[in-house]
Design a protein around this motif. Structure first.
Motif, short mmCIF file in Angstrom:
data_model
loop_
_atom_site.label_atom_id
_atom_site.label_comp_id
_atom_site.label_asym_id
_atom_site.label_seq_id
_atom_site.Cartn_x
_atom_site.Cartn_y
_atom_site.Cartn_z
N LYS A 42 0.83 -1.19 0.00
CA LYS A 42 0.00 0.00 0.00
C LYS A 42 0.88 1.25 0.00
O LYS A 42 1.89 1.31 0.71
CB LYS A 42 -0.91 0.01 1.23
N VAL A 44 1.28 5.17 0.85
CA VAL A 44 0.72 6.16 1.77
C VAL A 44 1.50 7.47 1.66
O VAL A 44 2.73 7.46 1.65
CB VAL A 44 0.81 5.66 3.24
N THR A 45 0.79 8.57 1.54
CA THR A 45 1.44 9.88 1.54
C THR A 45 1.64 10.32 2.99
O THR A 45 0.76 10.14 3.81
CB THR A 45 0.56 10.93 0.85
N THR A 46 2.79 10.87 3.29
CA THR A 46 3.05 11.30 4.67
C THR A 46 3.31 12.80 4.74
O THR A 46 3.40 13.47 3.72
CB THR A 46 4.30 10.60 5.24
N ARG A 117 16.51 15.72 21.09
CA ARG A 117 15.60 16.27 22.09
C ARG A 117 16.11 16.01 23.51
O ARG A 117 16.02 14.88 23.98
CB ARG A 117 14.20 15.72 21.88
N CYS A 123 8.47 15.65 26.31
CA CYS A 123 7.36 16.41 25.75
C CYS A 123 6.72 15.61 24.62
O CYS A 123 7.36 15.30 23.63
CB CYS A 123 7.91 17.71 25.19
N GLY A 124 5.47 15.25 24.79
CA GLY A 124 4.83 14.44 23.75
C GLY A 124 5.04 12.95 23.98
O GLY A 124 4.69 12.15 23.12
N VAL A 363 5.60 24.72 10.70
CA VAL A 363 5.54 25.51 11.91
C VAL A 363 5.57 24.54 13.09
O VAL A 363 4.87 23.53 13.08
CB VAL A 363 4.24 26.32 11.93
N GLY A 364 6.38 24.82 14.08
CA GLY A 364 6.42 23.91 15.22
C GLY A 364 7.62 24.09 16.11
O GLY A 364 8.35 25.08 15.99
N LEU A 365 7.80 23.12 17.01
CA LEU A 365 8.89 23.16 17.96
C LEU A 365 9.99 22.23 17.50
O LEU A 365 9.73 21.08 17.16
CB LEU A 365 8.43 22.61 19.30
N MET B 40 -1.79 16.99 23.80
CA MET B 40 -2.77 17.92 24.35
C MET B 40 -2.13 19.07 25.10
O MET B 40 -2.42 19.33 26.26
CB MET B 40 -3.78 17.18 25.21
N SER B 43 -1.75 24.19 22.01
CA SER B 43 -1.98 24.22 20.56
C SER B 43 -2.80 23.02 20.09
O SER B 43 -3.64 23.15 19.21
CB SER B 43 -0.65 24.29 19.82
N ILE B 45 -5.03 21.27 21.91
CA ILE B 45 -6.40 21.42 22.38
C ILE B 45 -7.14 22.46 21.53
O ILE B 45 -8.29 22.25 21.14
CB ILE B 45 -6.42 21.83 23.87
N MET B 75 4.03 17.53 20.78
CA MET B 75 5.01 16.71 20.07
C MET B 75 5.88 17.56 19.14
O MET B 75 6.83 17.07 18.55
CB MET B 75 4.31 15.63 19.24
N GLY B 76 5.51 18.80 18.99
CA GLY B 76 6.34 19.71 18.20
C GLY B 76 5.83 19.96 16.79
O GLY B 76 6.33 20.83 16.10
N TYR B 77 4.82 19.20 16.36
CA TYR B 77 4.35 19.36 14.98
C TYR B 77 3.15 20.30 14.92
O TYR B 77 2.05 19.88 14.56
CB TYR B 77 3.99 18.01 14.38
N SER B 78 3.36 21.55 15.25
CA SER B 78 2.25 22.49 15.33
C SER B 78 1.48 22.61 14.03
O SER B 78 0.29 22.88 14.02
CB SER B 78 2.76 23.87 15.72
N TYR B 79 2.18 22.41 12.91
CA TYR B 79 1.53 22.57 11.60
C TYR B 79 0.54 21.45 11.31
O TYR B 79 -0.25 21.54 10.38
CB TYR B 79 2.58 22.64 10.48
N GLU B 85 -0.05 9.64 18.68
CA GLU B 85 0.94 8.60 18.45
C GLU B 85 0.31 7.26 18.79
O GLU B 85 -0.33 7.14 19.83
CB GLU B 85 2.16 8.83 19.32
N TRP B 98 -2.95 15.87 11.72
CA TRP B 98 -4.24 16.34 11.20
C TRP B 98 -5.37 15.37 11.57
O TRP B 98 -6.19 14.98 10.72
CB TRP B 98 -4.20 16.50 9.68
N VAL B 118 -2.34 4.62 7.15
CA VAL B 118 -3.21 5.57 6.43
C VAL B 118 -2.48 6.90 6.25
O VAL B 118 -1.45 7.14 6.85
CB VAL B 118 -4.54 5.80 7.18
N GLU B 119 -3.05 7.74 5.39
CA GLU B 119 -2.42 9.04 5.10
C GLU B 119 -2.27 9.88 6.37
O GLU B 119 -3.05 9.72 7.31
CB GLU B 119 -3.29 9.84 4.13
N GLY B 120 -1.30 10.78 6.35
CA GLY B 120 -1.16 11.71 7.46
C GLY B 120 -0.10 11.33 8.46
O GLY B 120 -0.05 11.86 9.56
N ILE B 121 0.78 10.40 8.07
CA ILE B 121 1.86 10.01 8.98
C ILE B 121 2.89 11.13 9.05
O ILE B 121 3.25 11.72 8.04
CB ILE B 121 2.54 8.73 8.48
N ILE B 122 3.34 11.42 10.26
CA ILE B 122 4.42 12.39 10.42
C ILE B 122 5.69 11.61 10.73
O ILE B 122 5.78 10.97 11.77
CB ILE B 122 4.16 13.34 11.60
#
Lengths: 597, 131
Positions: A42, A44-46, A117, A123-124, A363-365, B40, B43, B45, B75-79, B85, B98, B118-122
């Motif tokens: 499969k 998948v776009t990331t 990090r 964090c996270g 945009v992010g940390l 959470m 940003s 929330i 997690m740092g991915y504000s965009y 996770e 997203w 599925v789509e949307g993996i960072i």
């Protein structure tokens, strides 16, 4: 349900999309279908892999093979070789620039060492409202070790050896600060955590407090032991309600476990932490103003010396460190000062957290070792500029910092190199600007902020910055002269030299750095009455192109100030003296008959 | 909970907690279950992480998926907020960006139940202090 043997991750970041990653997805899907592999593989776009320079990226799971610079035409080979025959396509593998070897597994790529990090380690990852999760990731172990076997002097020495410098902006060596406070004699001393994060666009400290409050609490207790204080105070702005809530929960849980409070770990050492709320004044991030605010006085700075380390909160020796500085402390003790000092550069050790904002894709940390270049941060980790526009400048250090440009992109990020380049590290906000940003307006924006935030105590800052702001206003209106530019420069230097505290001393930095780097833009505003970015409204005009105007009257009917005249089916004209440049006419015109000049 | 009065106590508690987490992640153990972390911070929330959190807790229970859902920091991915996770037993963690309720539904059905990405993996792009 299909049970896929392979997943092909295709980068859908802006950079890779620009080099046809969409087509790669389509071609891969076609090949997979043609080879009857639809139930085995499969695509998948990331999100962005942050490796845009070598894009488009295709990563194959489960074997973690990392293909770079893939073209749509390579799709067939990837499917035929990798999926059908189980052989990697050697020529598309990433080549390590140093060893010149093909690297198959993305975990071993030097590129991913670009972010480490340390301050953001939890964090996270952990639930910030559950102390057990923090403990499972080593929280309070460093405190335990320090209390069990180190003297205050030894504790200060570890921090000194680590080379850690203040992350709040100034970059003062943290170990030295601890040592000075330790040597001050008094019946009571204080540890203060500066959580008054006020730079526009910065949210590093908030994220640490919201994501890993125990790291800060533990570090404050270690600091208390090192300097001989039993009380800690966190000065936090009331605008951070979630951070406050989580800090309170964390303090309660730590007290309940006996990790804060009386006789910690049976060592006889007591340490308590309380919160103090700020009302969000920018100047209260300056340590003397912060202390006055905590005492209940006006948040105004006072002259140093005496430094807080000698005479601080309630006249007692006080050690003030910023949130991110504290967040590094437990790791320094757990992993060793040498380990920490091995990261970063000669004069700036460890990592720095940055909040990327503005016209940037990701945009992010982020947290990078000191010495990473701006190019790596903006174009690799940050994924480049939005909408494929051209990079113009990056503002570091907030209203106290300056703009860095194209020529600084390969400058390593360190305290000293940034100052040499006319900006500063600051607390870590990075605002990226593109070709549509007018640099005079950017300077004006920051002055707007400092004029608002000046406490008014000393005249250079109170009156001087107001005058700077007025002069910038004149320039953006096209009413400035060469004399204005001269005055702007002279006054900036006077304010820098004569202001009482850091706020005033650094407030003209955005003006000076934009004048240095974008002098030609200032000249254009003054001499040519032009704003190349098209953002200074007074310097632009909406005009009607006679050839395109059909006289439909749409513009005239929608103009809020009725400054467009013309008969039906006749050429219309805009009265420039009345026009407010709202742009409605241009929006309403269906014939592209209106342009900005 | 009793007070922790010595460093050894703390170490013991830490080891027990780590043991528990390892059991949760180990595919061979009977206690293995899916772990989900929802970013959470403010940003997250603000972009709707709370609704996603509630949806995941409710739906996983309704659909009989043995899972632990916890909140976590930024997690740092504000965009790409909201971000979550997902750790399937014995697998590497995967971060999805997203994530609205609809996406969360797709993640439960496709990834958690079927192992299908599925789509949307960072993609993770940093090192930890343990690397």
């Amino acid at each position: 349900m299909a049970n896929y043997k392979y997943h092909l991750l295709v980068c859908g970041g802006t950079g890779c999309k620009a080099s046809e990653s969409d087509r790669i997805v389509n071609m891969l899907n076609n090949e997979i279908r043609e080879n009857g592999l639809s139930s085995d593989a499969k695509v998948v776009t990331t999100g962005c892999f942050g490796f845009c320079e070598k894009g488009p990226i295709v990563k194959v799971l489960p074997d973690n093979t990392f293909y770079t610079r893939v073209t749509p035409e390579d799709s067939k080979e990837i499917v035929m070789e990798h999926l059908v025959k189980g052989r990697r396509v050697e020529r598309l593998l990433y080549v390590d620039p140093e060893t010149k070897k093909h690297i198959t597994d993305s975990k071993h790529m030097g590129f991913y060492q670009k972010q480490i990090r340390i301050a953001l380690r939890n964090c996270g990852f952990i639930d910030p409202e559950n102390i057990d999760e923090a403990i499972s990731r080593d929280a309070y172990i460093a405190l335990g070790n320090v209390l069990a076997g180190m003297t205050p002097e030894e504790t200060c020495n570890v921090v000194k050896e680590s080379g850690l410098r203040g992350r709040g902006g100034g970059g003062f060596p943290t170990g030295l600060k601890w040592e000075i406070t330790r040597k001050s004699q008094a019946d009571q001393k204080y540890v203060v955590c500066n959580a008054d994060e006020g730079d526009p666009g910065a949210f590093m400290d908030r994220s640490i407090l919201e994501g890993d409050p125990h790291a800060v609490l533990e570090a404050m207790a270690i600091c208390g032991w090192a300097i001989g204080a039993t009380k800690g105070l966190i000065y936090i702005r009331a605008e951070y309600p979630l951070a406050i809530k989580r800090l309170k929960i964390a303090i309660d849980q730590a007290m309940e476990y006996g990790l804060l409070g009386k006789d910690i770990f049976g060592s006889g050492f007591d340490f308590e932490i309380e919160l103090r709320y700020g009302a969000g004044a920018f100047v209260c991030g300056e340590e003397t103003a912060l202390i006055h605010s905590m005492e209940g006085s006006r948040g105004e700075p006072t002259f140093k010396p005496p430094f807080p380390s000698v005479e601080g909160y309630l006249g007692k020796p006080t050690n003030v460190n910023n949130v991110e500085t504290f967040a590094n402390i437990p790791v320094i003790f757990n992993k060793g000062a040498k380990w920490f000092a091995s990261i970063g550069t000669e004069r700036s050790k460890g990592t720095k957290v940055f909040a990327l904002a503005g016209k940037i894709n990701n945009v992010g940390l982020i947290e990078v070792p000191m010495g990473t270049t701006l190019r790596e941060v903006i174009f690799e980790i940050g994924g480049g500029i939005k909408d494929g526009k051209a990079f113009k400048a990056v503002q570091t250090g907030g209203p106290s910092g300056g703009c860095l440009t194209q020529k600084h992109l390969d400058t390593p990020i360190e305290y000293d190199t940034l100052i040499e380049a006319g900006s500063m590290m600051g607390s870590g906000g990075m605002i990226v600007m593109d070709e549509d940003d007018c640099m005079v307006s950017v300077a004006k924006y920051y002055l707007d902020f400092t004029v608002e935030e000046s406490c008014g105590k000393c005249s250079p800052c109170r009156i001087g910055n107001k005058r700077l702001h007025e002069m910038l206003e004149t320039i953006t209106k096209g009413e400035g002269t060469m004399e204005t530019l001269d005055k702007l420069k002279t006054l900036s230097h006077v304010i820098k030299d004569t202001s009482l505290c850091g706020l005033g001393q650094t407030a003209p930095n955005p003006v000076l750095s934009t004048m240095d780097n974008f002098w030609e833009e200032y000249l254009e505003h003054v001499e040519g009455h032009k704003c190349r970015a098209g953002s200074c409204k007074s310097l632009m005009q909406y005009i009607i192109i006679p050839e395109n105007c059909v006289g439909c009257t749409a513009c005239a009917r929608n103009c809020p100030v009725n400054c467009i005249s013309g008969e039906r089916k006749q050429l219309h004209v805009i009265d420039q003296t009345v026009c407010i440049k709202c742009g409605t006419c241009m929006e309403k015109c269906k014939f592209n008959a209106i342009e900005i000049v | 909970m009793a007070k922790i009065t010595s460093l050894n106590d703390l170490r013991k508690i830490k080891d027990e907690l780590q043991q528990k987490i390892r059991l949760r992640e180990n595919a061979d153990s009977p206690e293995a279950m899916v772990q989900i972390r929802v970013g959470m911070a403010t940003s997250g929330i603000a972009s709707g992480a709370k609704e996603v959190f509630i949806f995941l807790v409710d739906e996983l229970e309704k659909r009989n998926v043995d899972a632990v859902v916890t909140q976590t920091g930024d997690m740092g991915y504000s965009y790409a907020e909201p971000t979550i996770e997902v750790i399937l037993p014995g697998k590497d963690p995967v971060v999805f960006g997203w994530v609205d309720v609809e996406k969360a539904d797709e993640i439960i059905e496709k990834y958690i139940r079927g192992g299908e990405l599925v789509e949307g993996i960072i993609p993770a792009n940093y090192n930890t202090i343990d690397d």
